[in-house]
Design an enzyme around this catalytic site. Structure first.
Site, short mmCIF file in Angstrom:
data_model
loop_
_atom_site.label_atom_id
_atom_site.label_comp_id
_atom_site.label_asym_id
_atom_site.label_seq_id
_atom_site.Cartn_x
_atom_site.Cartn_y
_atom_site.Cartn_z
N GLU A 86 45.07 35.40 78.69
CA GLU A 86 46.08 34.72 79.50
C GLU A 86 45.82 34.92 80.99
OE1 GLU A 86 48.09 32.62 78.41
OE2 GLU A 86 48.10 33.04 76.25
N ARG A 96 63.16 29.23 72.67
CA ARG A 96 63.55 28.25 71.64
C ARG A 96 64.21 28.94 70.46
NH1 ARG A 96 60.30 26.05 68.75
NH2 ARG A 96 58.38 27.20 69.16
N CYS A 149 56.25 36.88 74.97
CA CYS A 149 54.93 37.24 75.50
C CYS A 149 54.90 37.12 77.02
CB CYS A 149 53.85 36.37 74.87
SG CYS A 149 54.24 34.62 74.78
N HIS A 174 46.60 36.77 73.71
CA HIS A 174 47.15 36.24 72.46
C HIS A 174 46.07 36.31 71.39
CE1 HIS A 174 50.62 34.07 74.47
NE2 HIS A 174 51.16 34.49 73.34
#
Length: 217
Positions: A86, A96, A149, A174
């Site tokens: 990342e 969500r 994350c 990830h």
């Protein structure tokens, strides 16, 4: 260009609990496999990081009474076929689903008044090249999302921006699902090999290289 970075006393690698209905989390399985190893003269320390629990991670970041000179967080991501390095953490929560503590923050800052974003301090391009040359599927990711994350990634980088943490590196990786979780996937031994190789590269690389790894959209 690359060079020799300062040797760390401890490398802290953290994983996450299962979440979102999953019964296993490959990031925590990989951390357990890596914990206690000594690679290149560095002691590796593994830690479990429950979702949205930044204080627990940061408390452990001075394991052994000395700052870890390279830190990393990694967690699984559905739909990924590669170890994803990342690039950036942004100062927003927009969930969500609920995390494991039952929280579902929407359009809130990770740190009130904090910078809009932090870039990883890991040499992700050098790590990418090293992994690809070893035949390990890897990529640079341009977004860590807006859920747990990213939240923990931002909190880590905000911590490392404080006085007293100079020279300490951190970032987020990830990892794919395990085969039993669905496809695409990666075996846990492959994940461990990739993480070990990537972090070893970060430890010996002082300045990142230039390599194309961007995204059009």
């Amino acid at each position: 260009m690359s060079g020799t970075a300062r040797r760390p006393s401890t490398v802290l690698v953290t994983g996450f609990d299962p979440f979102g209905g999953s019964k296993v989390n490959p990031s925590w399985q990989a951390v357990q496999a890596m914990h206690g190893r000594e690679i290149g003269g560095r002691q590796w320390s593994g830690s479990n990081c429950p979702p949205c629990s930044i204080p627990r991670w940061s408390t452990g970041a001075r394991a052994g009474g000395a700052p870890a000179r390279a830190g990393g967080l990694h967690r699984p991501a559905a739909g990924r076929s590669a170890i994803s390095l990342e690039r950036i953490a942004i100062n927003v929560n927009d969930a969500r689903i609920h995390d494991n503590a039952g929280r579902k923050p929407i359009d809130t800052p990770v740190v009130a008044g904090g910078p809009a974003a932090y870039f990883t301090s890991l040499p992700i391009k050098a790590m990418l090249l090293d992994l690809l040359e070893a035949g390990i599927n890897a990529e640079v990711s341009q977004t860590a999302g807006t859920f747990v994350c990213n939240h923990v990634f931002y909190g880590l980088m905000h911590l490392l921006a404080r006085p007293g943490w100079e020279g300490t590196r951190g970032g987020l990786v990830h990892v794919p699902w395990l085969p039993e979780q669905g496809q695409p996937s990666m075996r846990v031994d492959e994940i461990v090999a990739g993480l070990e190789r990537g972090i070893a590269c970060a430890l010996r690389t002082d300045r990142d290289i230039r390599k194309e790894a961007g995204a059009i959209a």
